[in-house]
Design a protein around this motif. Structure first.
Motif, PDB file in Angstrom:
ATOM      1  N   VAL A  19       7.216  10.585 -16.785  1.00 35.40           N
ATOM      2  CA  VAL A  19       6.663  10.787 -15.265  1.00 35.40           C
ATOM      3  C   VAL A  19       6.901   9.677 -13.975  1.00 35.40           C
ATOM      4  N   GLU A  20       7.375   9.237 -13.619  1.00 34.74           N
ATOM      5  CA  GLU A  20       7.647   7.375 -13.072  1.00 34.74           C
ATOM      6  C   GLU A  20       7.041   8.013 -11.366  1.00 34.74           C
ATOM      7  N   HIS A  21       6.475   7.066 -10.853  1.00 31.15           N
ATOM      8  CA  HIS A  21       6.152   6.666  -9.283  1.00 31.15           C
ATOM      9  C   HIS A  21       7.665   6.651  -8.926  1.00 31.15           C
TER      10      HIS A  21
ATOM     11  N   GLY B 257       5.722   4.399 -15.431  1.00 32.37           N
ATOM     12  CA  GLY B 257       6.540   4.274 -14.941  1.00 32.37           C
ATOM     13  C   GLY B 257       6.930   3.184 -16.069  1.00 32.37           C
ATOM     14  N   GLY B 258       8.316   2.890 -16.267  1.00 29.69           N
ATOM     15  CA  GLY B 258       9.657   2.671 -15.988  1.00 29.69           C
ATOM     16  C   GLY B 258       9.360   1.908 -14.932  1.00 29.69           C
ATOM     17  N   ASN B 259      10.723   0.739 -14.635  1.00 34.53           N
ATOM     18  CA  ASN B 259       9.940  -0.294 -13.325  1.00 34.53           C
ATOM     19  C   ASN B 259       9.307  -0.039 -12.242  1.00 34.53           C
TER      20      ASN B 259
ATOM     21  N   GLY C 194       3.599  -3.123 -21.041  1.00 37.76           N
ATOM     22  CA  GLY C 194       4.354  -3.062 -20.092  1.00 37.76           C
ATOM     23  C   GLY C 194       5.884  -2.160 -20.537  1.00 37.76           C
ATOM     24  N   ASN C 195       7.013  -2.790 -19.670  1.00 33.44           N
ATOM     25  CA  ASN C 195       8.566  -1.810 -19.419  1.00 33.44           C
ATOM     26  C   ASN C 195       9.454  -2.569 -18.868  1.00 33.44           C
ATOM     27  N   GLU C 196      11.172  -2.668 -20.395  1.00 28.67           N
ATOM     28  CA  GLU C 196      11.779  -2.910 -20.060  1.00 28.67           C
ATOM     29  C   GLU C 196      12.187  -4.671 -19.325  1.00 28.67           C
ATOM     30  N   MET C 197      11.360  -5.594 -20.279  1.00 28.14           N
ATOM     31  CA  MET C 197      10.688  -6.560 -19.896  1.00 28.14           C
ATOM     32  C   MET C 197      12.033  -7.380 -20.044  1.00 28.14           C
TER      33      MET C 197
ATOM     34  N   ALA D 210      13.122   1.677 -27.566  1.00 28.08           N
ATOM     35  CA  ALA D 210      14.469   1.866 -27.449  1.00 28.08           C
ATOM     36  C   ALA D 210      14.914   2.295 -26.087  1.00 28.08           C
ATOM     37  N   HIS D 211      15.585   2.276 -24.739  1.00 30.18           N
ATOM     38  CA  HIS D 211      15.837   2.710 -24.020  1.00 30.18           C
ATOM     39  C   HIS D 211      17.159   2.996 -23.733  1.00 30.18           C
ATOM     40  N   VAL D 212      18.285   3.927 -23.614  1.00 27.19           N
ATOM     41  CA  VAL D 212      19.407   4.786 -23.366  1.00 27.19           C
ATOM     42  C   VAL D 212      19.890   5.615 -22.074  1.00 27.19           C
TER      43      VAL D 212
ATOM     44  N   ASP E 265      11.603   5.722 -25.554  1.00 29.01           N
ATOM     45  CA  ASP E 265      10.742   6.084 -24.604  1.00 29.01           C
ATOM     46  C   ASP E 265      11.445   6.407 -23.648  1.00 29.01           C
ATOM     47  N   GLU E 266      12.844   6.337 -23.338  1.00 27.30           N
ATOM     48  CA  GLU E 266      13.886   6.507 -22.365  1.00 27.30           C
ATOM     49  C   GLU E 266      15.144   6.967 -23.036  1.00 27.30           C
ATOM     50  N   TRP E 267      15.449   7.769 -22.605  1.00 30.03           N
ATOM     51  CA  TRP E 267      16.627   8.570 -23.065  1.00 30.03           C
ATOM     52  C   TRP E 267      16.946   9.520 -22.262  1.00 30.03           C
TER      53      TRP E 267
ATOM     54  N   LEU F 248      16.319  10.311  -4.735  1.00 30.45           N
ATOM     55  CA  LEU F 248      16.897   9.164  -5.994  1.00 30.45           C
ATOM     56  C   LEU F 248      16.837   9.406  -7.183  1.00 30.45           C
ATOM     57  N   LEU F 249      17.945   8.792  -7.569  1.00 27.48           N
ATOM     58  CA  LEU F 249      18.294   9.398  -9.187  1.00 27.48           C
ATOM     59  C   LEU F 249      18.227  10.340  -9.556  1.00 27.48           C
ATOM     60  N   GLU F 250      18.370  11.924  -8.180  1.00 29.20           N
ATOM     61  CA  GLU F 250      18.529  13.780  -8.383  1.00 29.20           C
ATOM     62  C   GLU F 250      20.276  13.715  -8.585  1.00 29.20           C
TER      63      GLU F 250
ATOM     64  N   LEU G 207      12.327  11.954 -23.069  1.00 30.23           N
ATOM     65  CA  LEU G 207      13.289  12.322 -21.912  1.00 30.23           C
ATOM     66  C   LEU G 207      12.668  11.383 -20.770  1.00 30.23           C
ATOM     67  N   ALA G 208      13.861  11.323 -20.407  1.00 33.99           N
ATOM     68  CA  ALA G 208      13.610  10.288 -19.085  1.00 33.99           C
ATOM     69  C   ALA G 208      14.503  11.086 -17.965  1.00 33.99           C
ATOM     70  N   GLN G 209      13.909  11.499 -16.806  1.00 36.64           N
ATOM     71  CA  GLN G 209      12.273  11.725 -16.172  1.00 36.64           C
ATOM     72  C   GLN G 209      12.458  13.350 -16.623  1.00 36.64           C
TER      73      GLN G 209
ATOM     74  N   VAL H 131      14.036  13.969 -10.801  1.00 36.90           N
ATOM     75  CA  VAL H 131      15.199  12.031 -11.327  1.00 36.90           C
ATOM     76  C   VAL H 131      15.505  12.275 -12.345  1.00 36.90           C
ATOM     77  N   ILE H 132      16.346  12.194 -12.480  1.00 38.51           N
ATOM     78  CA  ILE H 132      17.696  12.313 -13.725  1.00 38.51           C
ATOM     79  C   ILE H 132      16.570  13.794 -14.448  1.00 38.51           C
ATOM     80  N   ALA H 133      16.372  14.579 -14.316  1.00 44.62           N
ATOM     81  CA  ALA H 133      15.180  15.196 -14.642  1.00 44.62           C
ATOM     82  C   ALA H 133      15.805  16.969 -15.155  1.00 44.62           C
TER      83      ALA H 133
HETATM   84  O1  AHR Z   1      14.182   6.230 -15.605  1.00 40.00           O
HETATM   85  C1  AHR Z   1      14.912   5.210 -14.661  1.00 40.00           C
HETATM   86  C2  AHR Z   1      14.987   3.826 -14.788  1.00 40.00           C
HETATM   87  O2  AHR Z   1      15.772   3.494 -15.929  1.00 40.00           O
HETATM   88  C3  AHR Z   1      12.683   3.737 -15.557  1.00 40.00           C
HETATM   89  O3  AHR Z   1      12.669   3.094 -14.435  1.00 40.00           O
HETATM   90  C4  AHR Z   1      13.603   1.790 -16.352  1.00 40.00           C
HETATM   91  O4  AHR Z   1      12.205   1.596 -17.294  1.00 40.00           O
HETATM   92  C5  AHR Z   1      14.915   2.396 -16.385  1.00 40.00           C
HETATM   93  O5  AHR Z   1      15.392   1.354 -16.358  1.00 40.00           O
END
Ligand code: AHR
Length: 506
Positions: A25-27, A69-71, A170-173, A240-242, A290-292, A316-318, A348-350, A354-356
């Motif tokens: 769950v991201e803002h 988040g997330g970004n 942090g996230n995706e630094m 890892a994110h994808v 933690d994001e896929w 956004l991202l719907e 699962l993101a998210q 949002v991509i859900a």
């Molecule tokens: O899940 C959407 C975005 O994708 C996140 O905010 C970010 O961490 C990633 O790039």
């Protein structure tokens, strides 16, 4: 054509980990506002949470949920989200070019987690902030009382500490889009210092250090090696994110996306093991995937607003998911389970809008996307030990991965219930395949009774681009597969092209 799965309860990979079925769950967009929280909604509870979303989250079977988040987290000031709501500031969210009124903060989120029965996974801001702010947040959350931030939490109505276990540094630094983006060396230093100090407050926390934002990042591999060389002893997991999507109409490669996930996991595990050996470390670092998900980044809704427009909760991202997307999500879960020896946690993101897997209408209905089903059924039925599965199957030619098996599968065996659960995809875009599963190795009791077929359900639609809507989110819910039968000591099931199935034996 025929495919055969060989399974034997003696050949295990490791236990099914409940945290594999995490979400996020991201803002961002309408995930928090109008997603989990909508005080004016007819189904909102006394705290403003949508009870229809809580019910669907429970049905989804999500276990741990990453936040905020997330970004978004890379510019977040967590203190903005505590205390009386009328005093909270509205802030610019640079990551998504939005405004956040901060009506949901740490205390609301934790209340939502408790109501929903999920474990929180908290991220700290290492973009615009650093060690001190991470320590303050940890003190607010996990210290019982008698200090500035713990007493502030109590003054805000929460007597007991939250004792949050999982924390992301942090996230995706590694991503140049990230506010406060860092080189691997810079991040390694900051993450290590933050981790070391956080453990001084609470030695029981589990820490996730940022890995790569995808296996396509130019620094993939060297990033993990550099970060882990410094942070190894202070962290538990590397992230890892994808995200996958069908590019340029290449359906075959898209359906085979889990091949990339398999390689991704193997590579990160190999790098972590290399650092372990080089540094003579004894403990093993596992992966937090933690994001896929599937995410169509080239769609208009994925582009944040610009200019003077800083809306609250914009669309956004719907992404609206189709049947092929659901098959890819089901296949990713197969990959994550197959790597249960190295993937200790996944999200699962998210979760909503949002991509859900869950969508909501403002003031209206909540409904399930196609991707909801493979997730919910895998989360509900995978139990006990993950088994090594031998797969003999026809192949599909893909542009991206070459020849890949048309069939991919994983099985779990629960010794307590003597149940075997098989999760299987047919990722062939054109052809159905007959699946045969010899079950003699699963025979139980002293007389060697063969297991029976308890159920077989398949998610499929003749039009793989079919999408759910608020009016119809059931047409592609998995249906009993009428072809499933026992022939001698084999289970036989026909798997239509582009399908996901669950078969239960016991
Ligand atoms: O899940 C959407 C975005 O994708 C996140 O905010 C970010 O961490 C990633 O790039």
């Amino acid at each position: 054509m025929t495919a055969t799965l060989t399974i034997n309860p003696a050949f295990t990979i490791g236990p099914v980990r409940r945290r594999t079925f995490g979400a996020f769950v991201e803002h961002l967009g309408r995930c928090v506002y109008e997603g989990i929280y909508e005080p004016d909604h007819p189904r909102a509870d006394e705290d403003g949470f949508r009870t229809d979303v809580i019910e669907l989250t429970k049905e989804l079977g999500a276990t741990s949920i990453r936040y905020p988040g997330g970004n978004f987290v890379s510019g977040y000031r967590w203190e903005d989200g505590i205390g009386p709501k009328e005093n909270r500031p509205t802030r610019l969210d640079l990551a998504w070019h939005s405004s956040d009124p901060n009506h949901v903060g740490i205390d609301e989120y934790m209340k939502w987690c408790e109501k929903t029965g999920v474990e929180p996974m908290m991220a700290v801001n290492l973009g615009t902030r650093g060690v001190q702010e991470a320590l303050d947040l940890l003190e607010y959350c996990n210290v019982p009382s008698g200090t500035h931030f713990s007493d502030l939490r109590r003054a805000n109505g929460r007597e007991e500490p939250y004792r949050i276990k999982m924390w992301c540094l942090g996230n995706e630094m590694d991503g140049p889009w990230q506010i406060g983006h860092k080189t691997a060396e810079e991040y390694a230093r900051l993450a290590t210092e933050t981790a070391r100090a956080m453990r001084m407050i609470d030695p029981n926390i589990e820490l996730v250090v940022c890995g790569s934002s995808s296996s396509e990042m130019p620094t993939f591999g060297s990033w993990e090696a550099t970060v882990l060389k410094e942070a190894y002893e202070f962290v538990d997991l590397v992230s890892a994110h994808v995200y996958y999507w069908e590019k340029d109409g290449d359906l075959a490669s898209f359906l085979a996306s889990a091949v990339n996930m398999d390689h991704f996991i193997d590579s990160v595990a190999a790098t972590a093991d290399y650092v372990r050996a080089a540094g003579k470390h004894t403990k093993r670092i596992n992966i937090s995937f933690d994001e896929w998900n599937v995410w169509y980044m080239d769609r208009a809704e994925s582009v944040p607003p610009t200019g003077d427009d800083w809306p609250v909760a914009p669309v956004l991202l719907e992404d609206h998911y189709n049947v092929a997307d659901a098959v890819v999500v089901g296949n990713c879960l197969i990959s994550l389970l197959r790597h249960t020896d190295r993937v200790a946690s996944a999200s699962l993101a998210q979760l909503v809008n949002v991509i859900a897997p869950i969508m909501t209408e403002k003031g209206g209905r909540a409904y399930k996307q196609t991707t909801f089903h493979p997730f919910a059924l895998t989360a509900a039925h995978a139990s006990g030990e993950v088994l090594r599965v031998g797969i003999t199957a026809p192949t599909v030619t893909t542009e991206k991965f070459g020849e890949v098996s048309a069939i991919d599968a994983v099985a779990t065996y629960d010794a307590e219930t003597s149940k075997t659960n098989i999760f299987v995809v047919n990722r062939d875009p054109e052809n159905a395949h007959e699946l045969r599963v010899p079950v003699r190795d699963l025979a139980g009791g002293t007389d060697g009774t063969l297991p029976t077929l308890l159920s077989a359900v398949t998610l499929h639609h003749d039009d793989h681009t079919w999408q759910a809507t608020a009016d119809d989110d059931t047409s592609v819910a998995p249906q009993p597969n009428a072809t499933a039968r026992i022939e001698g000591d084999q289970i036989v099931v026909n798997l239509p092209a582009i399908s996901w199935s669950h078969i239960a034996l016991g």
